[in-house]
Design an enzyme around this catalytic site. Structure first.
Site, short mmCIF file in Angstrom:
data_model
loop_
_atom_site.label_atom_id
_atom_site.label_comp_id
_atom_site.label_asym_id
_atom_site.label_seq_id
_atom_site.Cartn_x
_atom_site.Cartn_y
_atom_site.Cartn_z
N TRP A 51 -72.85 54.45 41.96
CA TRP A 51 -72.53 55.21 40.45
C TRP A 51 -71.88 56.25 40.58
O TRP A 51 -71.80 56.63 39.19
CB TRP A 51 -73.88 55.15 39.57
CG TRP A 51 -74.57 54.61 39.54
CD1 TRP A 51 -75.99 54.50 40.11
CD2 TRP A 51 -74.91 53.15 39.21
NE1 TRP A 51 -76.77 53.41 39.85
CE2 TRP A 51 -76.01 52.34 39.32
CE3 TRP A 51 -73.48 51.80 38.48
CZ2 TRP A 51 -75.75 50.88 38.70
CZ3 TRP A 51 -73.91 50.82 38.07
CH2 TRP A 51 -75.16 50.16 38.22
N GLU A 64 -76.61 71.80 32.36
CA GLU A 64 -75.06 71.83 31.19
C GLU A 64 -74.45 70.71 31.63
O GLU A 64 -73.84 70.05 30.33
CB GLU A 64 -74.74 73.38 32.91
CG GLU A 64 -75.03 74.68 32.73
CD GLU A 64 -74.64 75.02 33.00
OE1 GLU A 64 -73.01 74.79 32.61
OE2 GLU A 64 -74.85 76.38 33.66
N SER A 110 -82.82 54.59 43.10
CA SER A 110 -83.21 56.63 42.62
C SER A 110 -82.61 56.40 41.33
O SER A 110 -81.57 56.96 41.65
CB SER A 110 -83.37 57.35 43.59
OG SER A 110 -82.45 57.93 44.49
N TYR A 154 -90.10 66.23 46.73
CA TYR A 154 -88.98 66.86 46.23
C TYR A 154 -88.57 68.64 47.21
O TYR A 154 -87.13 68.85 46.96
CB TYR A 154 -89.04 67.18 44.99
CG TYR A 154 -89.76 68.57 44.49
CD1 TYR A 154 -89.22 69.63 44.13
CD2 TYR A 154 -91.30 67.79 44.69
CE1 TYR A 154 -90.80 70.58 44.04
CE2 TYR A 154 -92.07 69.20 43.75
CZ TYR A 154 -92.03 70.21 43.57
OH TYR A 154 -92.60 71.23 42.91
N GLU A 158 -76.42 60.77 33.80
CA GLU A 158 -76.64 62.10 33.30
C GLU A 158 -78.43 62.24 32.58
O GLU A 158 -78.56 62.97 32.44
CB GLU A 158 -76.20 63.08 32.83
CG GLU A 158 -74.65 63.41 33.49
CD GLU A 158 -74.25 64.51 33.76
OE1 GLU A 158 -74.49 65.00 33.29
OE2 GLU A 158 -72.68 64.47 33.47
C1 LIG Z 1 -70.49 54.52 34.75
C2 LIG Z 1 -71.51 55.41 35.26
C3 LIG Z 1 -71.57 56.63 35.97
C4 LIG Z 1 -72.32 57.18 36.53
N1 LIG Z 1 -72.10 58.34 36.95
C5 LIG Z 1 -73.28 58.59 38.15
C6 LIG Z 1 -72.41 60.16 38.42
O1 LIG Z 1 -71.35 60.68 38.68
N2 LIG Z 1 -73.50 60.69 39.53
C7 LIG Z 1 -74.86 60.72 40.15
O2 LIG Z 1 -75.30 60.61 40.86
N3 LIG Z 1 -75.04 58.97 39.40
C8 LIG Z 1 -74.03 58.89 38.64
N4 LIG Z 1 -74.61 57.36 37.18
C9 LIG Z 1 -75.89 57.39 37.70
C10 LIG Z 1 -76.86 57.30 36.18
O3 LIG Z 1 -77.10 58.40 36.40
C11 LIG Z 1 -78.05 56.55 35.84
O4 LIG Z 1 -77.77 54.55 36.12
C12 LIG Z 1 -78.93 57.19 35.83
O5 LIG Z 1 -79.70 57.85 35.42
C13 LIG Z 1 -80.27 55.86 35.30
O6 LIG Z 1 -80.35 55.67 36.42
P1 LIG Z 1 -80.54 53.69 37.02
O7 LIG Z 1 -79.79 53.27 36.03
O8 LIG Z 1 -81.05 53.71 37.72
O9 LIG Z 1 -81.83 53.58 36.13
P2 LIG Z 1 -83.85 53.35 35.81
O10 LIG Z 1 -83.41 54.82 36.25
O11 LIG Z 1 -83.94 52.34 36.32
O12 LIG Z 1 -83.84 53.32 34.28
C14 LIG Z 1 -83.96 51.87 34.18
C15 LIG Z 1 -85.19 52.05 32.36
O13 LIG Z 1 -86.20 52.70 32.31
C16 LIG Z 1 -86.54 53.45 31.83
N5 LIG Z 1 -87.16 54.53 32.22
C17 LIG Z 1 -87.03 54.83 33.64
N6 LIG Z 1 -88.39 55.39 33.99
C18 LIG Z 1 -89.06 55.94 32.95
C19 LIG Z 1 -90.39 56.27 32.68
N7 LIG Z 1 -90.22 57.71 32.94
N8 LIG Z 1 -90.18 56.37 31.17
C20 LIG Z 1 -90.09 56.21 30.16
N9 LIG Z 1 -88.07 55.27 30.95
C21 LIG Z 1 -88.13 54.85 31.59
C22 LIG Z 1 -85.35 54.10 31.56
O14 LIG Z 1 -85.08 54.72 30.15
C23 LIG Z 1 -83.76 53.05 31.40
O15 LIG Z 1 -84.01 52.93 29.85
C24 LIG Z 1 -73.93 56.72 36.76
C25 LIG Z 1 -74.11 55.83 36.03
C26 LIG Z 1 -72.85 55.02 35.18
C27 LIG Z 1 -73.44 53.35 34.94
#
Ligand SMILES: Cc1cc2nc3c(=O)[nH]c(=O)nc-3n(C[C@H](O)[C@H](O)[C@H](O)COP(=O)(O)OP(=O)(O)OC[C@H]3O[C@@H](n4cnc5c(N)ncnc54)[C@H](O)[C@@H]3O)c2cc1C
Length: 391
Positions: free
Chosen positions: A168, A253, A142, A190, A375
């Site tokens: 992450w 924010e 997620s 949710y 974010e």
């Molecule tokens: C270095 C780093 C630090 C991080 N720090 C934190 C943290 O401190 N706390 C935390 O909770 N998380 C953290 N994250 C997680 C980060 O918020 C998520 O990686 C990000 O929200 C994307 O989620 P995902 O990687 O699962 O990608 P996915 O959700 O699988 O997305 C993959 C691709 O599909 C696209 N996509 C997905 N759904 C849709 C849609 N409905 N419409 C169009 N396109 C879509 C996305 O834009 C993306 O291009 C971090 C990630 C990284 C890499």
């Protein structure tokens, strides 16, 4: 002059205008970033480890509790000042920027808005003096669909027992306090999501694997494991079932903070490129004398200025108590796009040297990529903006 004109309200200040206190604060952080962060930036990137002495200095300088009221040991500053701090640190090192960003715009923000007085007294003074915070929402399955999270929280007597894995999590290695989202009722969707304040030493809590990343390599990004992790009932943040609201509002924010990180980075990259272009000679003159290079620099400076105005306006709107959801999403989207374009072009201005680790822009190019991912990815920002524009 007519009386009507004489008594008209004063003209709003330009968006670039800063108060005397803001200028002083910005210049202090700028000097600290140059004197203390810059000498460590390359080594931290190579080793993928954040220098702990810098975190101690962040606390000493008051950068870890910028908005926290004085009564809890904080700086009683504004959100705008937090944004200035993130921009200044990121102009030198984006990993330093994100440590301070997560602490202020996510963790302290959530603690300031959703805690009881008892929780405030218990945690805020430490957030300003020695406790690093992290924000744990994402899981392996997620990310963008954040509220599909699977980590479960079950009430047993006076404690919640948490089971699951987070992924992450920024500051995972350094943090002592985690704002962690779990569900008390997976069937409620949710509405079951609840925020908890989890301390590193709670039984059943472990920090797992640290990611080996493309950019912001010094910033730790870790897995968290909750194996029958026992969290006192008193450590629910806000109300049970209101975690989704806390997460959404906090991230609004936070996104402005990521905009600040990206604008700082872009500014740092252009500063390097301008200096290099004035020194590097080809065809018997400095490459900065070629109009093509001048125009590239002019284009970058213009885009950074436009992005900064979005950023400062969104931060001022937040401080003014206005709704800023659309502006925050636009800020994050646009500042990350500008940072990526600018960092890439700066590598080109350095020519072959820009492609090596001997020069600073290669790192900035790698660091810029994260802006469009965490974010909320750029697609998710576009979705938020579209929803608010096409009502
Ligand atoms: C270095 C780093 C630090 C991080 N720090 C934190 C943290 O401190 N706390 C935390 O909770 N998380 C953290 N994250 C997680 C980060 O918020 C998520 O990686 C990000 O929200 C994307 O989620 P995902 O990687 O699962 O990608 P996915 O959700 O699988 O997305 C993959 C691709 O599909 C696209 N996509 C997905 N759904 C849709 C849609 N409905 N419409 C169009 N396109 C879509 C996305 O834009 C993306 O291009 C971090 C990630 C990284 C890499």
């Amino acid at each position: 002059m007519s009386q009507a004109t004489a008594t008209a309200p004063s003209t709003p200040a330009p968006l670039v205008a800063l108060t005397e206190d803001e200028v002083l604060f910005r210049d202090t952080v700028r000097q600290f970033a140059n004197d203390s962060v810059r000498p460590l930036s390359k080594k931290m990137d190579e080793e993928g480890v954040f220098e702990h002495s810098l975190i101690d200095q962040f606390f000493q300088l008051g950068l870890m509790g910028i908005e926290v009221p004085e009564q809890y040991g904080g700086g009683a500053g504004t959100f705008f000042e937090a944004i200035l701090a993130v921009e200044e640190l990121s102009a030198v090192d984006a990993s330093a920027g994100v440590v301070v960003d997560v602490q202020n715009t996510l963790v302290n923000n959530a603690l300031l808005h959703w805690t009881t007085e008892e929780q405030k007294k218990r945690y805020l003074p430490r957030m300003c003096s020695d406790l690093v915070g992290a924000y744990a929402l994402s899981e392996a399955g997620s990310g963008s669909d954040a509220f599909a999270l699977q980590t479960k929280a079950e009430l047993k007597g006076s404690e919640y027992v948490l089971n699951g894995q987070k992924m992450w999590i920024t500051n995972g290695k350094e943090a002592g306090l985690f704002i962690l989202l779990a569900t008390v009722d997976p069937s409620a969707g949710y509405k079951g999501i609840t925020a908890f304040i989890v301390e590193k030493d709670f039984p059943g809590f472990t920090v797992g694997k640290k990611e080996d990343k493309l950019g912001i390599r010094a910033s730790s990004t870790c897995e968290l494991i909750l194996d029958n992790c026992r969290v006192p009932k008193d450590n629910v943040l806000g109300q049970v079932g209101k975690g989704y609201k806390i997460a959404i509002e906090t991230l609004n924010e936070g996104r402005i903070g990521i905009g600040a990180q990206m604008i700082g980075l872009a500014r740092g990259a252009v500063q390097h490129a301008v200096k290099y272009a004035q020194e590097r000679k080809q065809f018997g003159k400095a490459i900065a004398e070629f109009q093509a290079i001048q125009f590239q620099i002019a284009q970058m400076a213009t885009e950074i200025e436009a992005a900064r105005m979005l950023l400062y306006n969104a931060a001022r709107m937040k401080d003014a108590g206005m709704s800023f959801v659309k502006e925050a999403a636009m800020t994050k989207l646009y500042c990350s796009q500008v940072a990526e374009r600018v960092a890439s072009l700066c590598v080109e201005i350095y020519g072959g040297y820009g492609f090596t680790k001997d020069y600073p822009v290669e790192k900035l190019f790698r660091d810029s990529k994260i802006g469009s991912i965490y974010e909320g990815t750029s697609n998710m920002q576009l979705q938020t903006i579209a929803k608010l524009v096409i009502k």
